[in-house]
Design a protein around this motif. Structure first.
Motif, PDB file in Angstrom:
ATOM      1  N   ASP A 125       1.017  -1.180  -0.008  1.00 24.48           N
ATOM      2  CA  ASP A 125      -0.140  -0.314  -0.025  1.00 24.48           C
ATOM      3  C   ASP A 125       0.796   1.211   0.523  1.00 24.48           C
ATOM      4  OD1 ASP A 125      -2.174   1.530  -0.053  1.00 24.48           O
ATOM      5  OD2 ASP A 125      -2.170   1.307   2.210  1.00 24.48           O
ATOM      6  N   LEU A 126       1.555   1.012  -0.913  1.00 24.15           N
ATOM      7  CA  LEU A 126       2.927   2.411  -1.566  1.00 24.15           C
ATOM      8  C   LEU A 126       2.275   2.622  -2.368  1.00 24.15           C
ATOM      9  CD1 LEU A 126       6.169   0.907   0.301  1.00 24.15           C
ATOM     10  CD2 LEU A 126       4.520   2.485   1.215  1.00 24.15           C
ATOM     11  N   PRO A 127       2.994   4.284  -2.523  1.00 29.35           N
ATOM     12  CA  PRO A 127       3.169   4.986  -3.753  1.00 29.35           C
ATOM     13  C   PRO A 127       4.434   4.806  -4.295  1.00 29.35           C
ATOM     14  CG  PRO A 127       2.941   6.706  -1.874  1.00 29.35           C
ATOM     15  CD  PRO A 127       3.224   5.300  -1.660  1.00 29.35           C
ATOM     16  N   VAL A 128       4.279   4.835  -5.934  1.00 31.00           N
ATOM     17  CA  VAL A 128       5.093   4.420  -6.683  1.00 31.00           C
ATOM     18  C   VAL A 128       5.648   6.139  -7.555  1.00 31.00           C
ATOM     19  CG1 VAL A 128       4.543   2.234  -7.143  1.00 31.00           C
ATOM     20  CG2 VAL A 128       3.356   3.975  -8.764  1.00 31.00           C
ATOM     21  N   ILE A 129       7.056   5.628  -7.901  1.00 32.60           N
ATOM     22  CA  ILE A 129       7.946   7.071  -8.414  1.00 32.60           C
ATOM     23  C   ILE A 129       8.616   6.034 -10.135  1.00 32.60           C
ATOM     24  CG2 ILE A 129       9.956   8.145  -8.011  1.00 32.60           C
ATOM     25  CD1 ILE A 129       9.478   7.964  -5.234  1.00 32.60           C
ATOM     26  N   ILE A 130       7.869   6.929 -10.388  1.00 35.78           N
ATOM     27  CA  ILE A 130       8.007   5.928 -12.252  1.00 35.78           C
ATOM     28  C   ILE A 130       9.051   6.543 -12.502  1.00 35.78           C
ATOM     29  CG2 ILE A 130       6.914   4.957 -14.570  1.00 35.78           C
ATOM     30  CD1 ILE A 130       4.928   4.600 -12.004  1.00 35.78           C
ATOM     31  N   HIS A 131       9.365   6.030 -13.213  1.00 36.79           N
ATOM     32  CA  HIS A 131      11.167   6.553 -14.473  1.00 36.79           C
ATOM     33  C   HIS A 131      10.171   5.736 -15.874  1.00 36.79           C
ATOM     34  CE1 HIS A 131      15.069   6.550 -16.894  1.00 36.79           C
ATOM     35  NE2 HIS A 131      14.506   5.258 -17.723  1.00 36.79           N
ATOM     36  N   SER A 132      10.186   6.894 -17.212  1.00 38.48           N
ATOM     37  CA  SER A 132       8.659   6.310 -18.349  1.00 38.48           C
ATOM     38  C   SER A 132      10.094   7.361 -19.357  1.00 38.48           C
ATOM     39  CB  SER A 132       7.613   7.222 -17.616  1.00 38.48           C
ATOM     40  OG  SER A 132       7.679   8.677 -18.058  1.00 38.48           O
ATOM     41  N   ARG A 133      10.657   6.897 -19.584  1.00 35.52           N
ATOM     42  CA  ARG A 133      11.228   7.976 -20.733  1.00 35.52           C
ATOM     43  C   ARG A 133      11.003   7.040 -22.090  1.00 35.52           C
ATOM     44  NH1 ARG A 133      17.453   8.331 -21.482  1.00 35.52           N
ATOM     45  NH2 ARG A 133      17.853   6.157 -21.575  1.00 35.52           N
ATOM     46  N   GLY A 134      10.787   7.714 -22.810  1.00 35.69           N
ATOM     47  CA  GLY A 134      10.327   6.541 -23.943  1.00 35.69           C
ATOM     48  C   GLY A 134       9.039   5.886 -23.885  1.00 35.69           C
ATOM     49  N   THR A 135       8.428   5.581 -22.497  1.00 38.98           N
ATOM     50  CA  THR A 135       7.569   4.799 -22.640  1.00 38.98           C
ATOM     51  C   THR A 135       5.681   5.459 -21.969  1.00 38.98           C
ATOM     52  OG1 THR A 135       8.535   4.320 -20.180  1.00 38.98           O
ATOM     53  CG2 THR A 135       8.985   3.270 -22.755  1.00 38.98           C
ATOM     54  N   THR A 136       6.429   7.122 -21.668  1.00 44.50           N
ATOM     55  CA  THR A 136       4.806   7.401 -20.685  1.00 44.50           C
ATOM     56  C   THR A 136       4.316   7.283 -21.129  1.00 44.50           C
ATOM     57  OG1 THR A 136       6.289   9.174 -20.907  1.00 44.50           O
ATOM     58  CG2 THR A 136       4.223   9.301 -19.667  1.00 44.50           C
ATOM     59  N   ASP A 137       3.635   7.054 -22.496  1.00 47.85           N
ATOM     60  CA  ASP A 137       2.111   6.323 -22.819  1.00 47.85           C
ATOM     61  C   ASP A 137       1.643   5.009 -22.265  1.00 47.85           C
ATOM     62  OD1 ASP A 137       0.746   8.374 -24.188  1.00 47.85           O
ATOM     63  OD2 ASP A 137       1.875   7.626 -26.468  1.00 47.85           O
ATOM     64  N   LYS A 138       2.406   3.809 -22.709  1.00 47.70           N
ATOM     65  CA  LYS A 138       2.278   2.606 -22.811  1.00 47.70           C
ATOM     66  C   LYS A 138       2.189   1.841 -20.470  1.00 47.70           C
ATOM     67  CE  LYS A 138       4.559  -1.863 -22.406  1.00 47.70           C
ATOM     68  NZ  LYS A 138       3.329  -2.352 -23.354  1.00 47.70           N
ATOM     69  N   ILE A 139       2.952   3.309 -20.016  1.00 46.60           N
ATOM     70  CA  ILE A 139       2.830   3.333 -18.481  1.00 46.60           C
ATOM     71  C   ILE A 139       1.313   4.205 -17.624  1.00 46.60           C
ATOM     72  CG2 ILE A 139       3.836   4.004 -16.715  1.00 46.60           C
ATOM     73  CD1 ILE A 139       6.511   3.557 -17.714  1.00 46.60           C
ATOM     74  N   VAL A 140       0.771   4.759 -18.338  1.00 43.18           N
ATOM     75  CA  VAL A 140       0.197   5.285 -18.188  1.00 43.18           C
ATOM     76  C   VAL A 140      -0.982   4.282 -18.442  1.00 43.18           C
ATOM     77  CG1 VAL A 140      -1.982   7.804 -18.958  1.00 43.18           C
ATOM     78  CG2 VAL A 140       0.522   8.040 -18.587  1.00 43.18           C
ATOM     79  N   GLU A 141      -1.124   3.430 -19.551  1.00 38.22           N
ATOM     80  CA  GLU A 141      -2.220   3.003 -20.498  1.00 38.22           C
ATOM     81  C   GLU A 141      -2.603   1.750 -19.242  1.00 38.22           C
ATOM     82  OE1 GLU A 141      -4.589   3.536 -21.940  1.00 38.22           O
ATOM     83  OE2 GLU A 141      -3.764   5.143 -22.021  1.00 38.22           O
ATOM     84  N   MET A 142      -0.856   1.091 -18.406  1.00 36.57           N
ATOM     85  CA  MET A 142      -1.231  -0.004 -17.768  1.00 36.57           C
ATOM     86  C   MET A 142      -1.523   0.352 -16.421  1.00 36.57           C
ATOM     87  SD  MET A 142       3.360  -1.124 -18.465  1.00 36.57           S
ATOM     88  CE  MET A 142       3.704  -2.057 -16.874  1.00 36.57           C
ATOM     89  N   LEU A 143      -1.338   1.500 -15.866  1.00 38.11           N
ATOM     90  CA  LEU A 143      -1.173   1.520 -14.104  1.00 38.11           C
ATOM     91  C   LEU A 143      -2.705   1.139 -13.861  1.00 38.11           C
ATOM     92  CD1 LEU A 143       0.799   4.931 -13.624  1.00 38.11           C
ATOM     93  CD2 LEU A 143       1.608   2.565 -13.668  1.00 38.11           C
ATOM     94  N   PRO A 144      -3.649   1.436 -14.580  1.00 42.22           N
ATOM     95  CA  PRO A 144      -5.270   1.103 -14.275  1.00 42.22           C
ATOM     96  C   PRO A 144      -5.457   0.188 -13.427  1.00 42.22           C
ATOM     97  CG  PRO A 144      -5.390   2.766 -15.923  1.00 42.22           C
ATOM     98  CD  PRO A 144      -4.495   2.753 -16.472  1.00 42.22           C
ATOM     99  N   SER A 145      -4.848  -1.307 -14.467  1.00 39.86           N
ATOM    100  CA  SER A 145      -5.127  -2.232 -13.831  1.00 39.86           C
ATOM    101  C   SER A 145      -4.281  -2.671 -13.209  1.00 39.86           C
ATOM    102  CB  SER A 145      -4.107  -3.439 -14.878  1.00 39.86           C
ATOM    103  OG  SER A 145      -2.440  -3.418 -15.662  1.00 39.86           O
ATOM    104  N   TYR A 146      -3.763  -2.174 -12.304  1.00 44.52           N
ATOM    105  CA  TYR A 146      -2.954  -2.188 -10.611  1.00 44.52           C
ATOM    106  C   TYR A 146      -3.743  -1.512  -9.691  1.00 44.52           C
ATOM    107  CZ  TYR A 146       0.909  -3.913 -13.137  1.00 44.52           C
ATOM    108  OH  TYR A 146       1.374  -4.710 -13.433  1.00 44.52           O
ATOM    109  N   ARG A 147      -3.704  -1.585  -8.356  1.00 45.00           N
ATOM    110  CA  ARG A 147      -5.054  -1.171  -7.384  1.00 45.00           C
ATOM    111  C   ARG A 147      -3.840  -0.622  -6.556  1.00 45.00           C
ATOM    112  NH1 ARG A 147      -5.301  -6.565  -7.010  1.00 45.00           N
ATOM    113  NH2 ARG A 147      -4.372  -6.669  -5.154  1.00 45.00           N
ATOM    114  N   PHE A 148      -3.534   0.860  -6.760  1.00 45.38           N
ATOM    115  CA  PHE A 148      -3.491   1.675  -6.725  1.00 45.38           C
ATOM    116  C   PHE A 148      -3.874   2.961  -7.207  1.00 45.38           C
ATOM    117  CE2 PHE A 148      -0.104   1.955  -8.905  1.00 45.38           C
ATOM    118  CZ  PHE A 148       0.547   1.259  -9.652  1.00 45.38           C
ATOM    119  N   ASN A 149      -3.377   4.687  -6.463  1.00 46.97           N
ATOM    120  CA  ASN A 149      -3.478   5.703  -7.073  1.00 46.97           C
ATOM    121  C   ASN A 149      -2.638   6.471  -6.851  1.00 46.97           C
ATOM    122  OD1 ASN A 149      -4.191   5.824  -4.424  1.00 46.97           O
ATOM    123  ND2 ASN A 149      -6.923   6.237  -4.545  1.00 46.97           N
TER     124      ASN A 149
END
Length: 256
Positions: A125-149
């Motif tokens: 139950d912790l926040p995430v700090i994300i590195h997304s060089r060149g992958t931001t679109d992909k990551i933003v689409e992935m994240l809703p499938s996980y249970r954190f906000n």
């Protein structure tokens, strides 16, 4: 003025032997919270130690950086997960984790490690700090499938469409020294509500343009970042710093 460095790497070798000096300089400059981000098991352990040496100022985010996945030793992924779980109550976020398009040869391993880190954040139950060089679109689409906000997209640069989605979902953005001179980063800050913004240095990255001119980056440089954000937002620097301190409290559940 309370200043926040929400993303730095105090355990990197460039800072070896200089931590006391960096911390004293940060305090003298008004920095009240520093989140030191890990990149592997060794730096996870070092960052926990630093947080114990400087309680109430240095907070550890623990994780495996995508640049490091190809250097993981046998069983190191599980050992890192076990170690992070053993630090429950001390660790404030899972980070720095993510995906990086420049390392396509390790894509399968990157994806595996990223998923394991995201699942760990769910479990703890912790926040995430994300590195997304060149992958931001992909990551933003992935994240809703996980249970954190609570998501922090570190050093967000593009695309703006992904920024809009991230903001709509309540994610946070960090920006650092490039906001002083990069038109692209300044555009991101302009389009990001101040309530979704945090400041960082990402040290020990070296910035070569004004006002940094090749200096070793340190948390005290946050004042220049705040001044640049204030210029973009057309607000007093004190008001910007106060809102960012409030954002830090909301995101990490820590009062700086």
């Amino acid at each position: 003025m309370k200043l926040i460095d929400a993303h730095v790497h105090l355990s990197e070798t460039e800072y070896t032997g200089r931590i006391d000096e960096l911390i004293a300089d940060a305090k003298n400059s008004g920095v009240t919270a520093i989140v030191t981000n890990s990149i592997d098991l060794v730096t996870c352990q070092k960052d926990i130690h630093l947080s114990q040496l400087y309680p109430g100022l240095v907070y550890p985010a623990l994780g495996i950086h995508p640049w490091n996945v190809n250097m993981l030793k046998e069983n190191e992924l599980q050992e890192t997960i076990d170690y992070i779980q053993s630090q429950k109550g001390k660790v404030v976020a899972i980070g720095e984790i993510g995906l990086d398009y420049k390392y396509e040869s390790t894509w399968e391993q990157q994806t595996l490690v990223f998923d394991k880190m995201l699942c760990l954040a769910e479990t703890m139950d912790l926040p995430v700090i994300i590195h997304s060089r060149g992958t931001t679109d992909k990551i933003v689409e992935m994240l809703p499938s996980y249970r954190f906000n609570k998501v922090l997209l570190h050093w967000f640069s593009h695309p703006i469409a992904a920024l809009t989605k991230a903001i709509d979902r309540g994610y946070f953005i960090t920006e650092g020294p490039p906001v002083s001179y990069s038109n692209g980063i300044r555009e991101v800050v302009e389009k990001t509500p101040l309530t979704n913004l945090l400041t960082e240095t990402d040290g020990p990255v070296t910035y070569w343009k004004q006002p940094y001119n090749g200096q070793l980056t340190k948390p005290s440089h946050i004042r220049s970042v705040v001044d640049a954000v204030a210029d973009i937002k057309k607000m007093p620097a004190e008001e910007v710093a106060e809102q960012i301190a409030q954002n830090f409290e909301v995101f990490f559940n820590i009062k700086p």
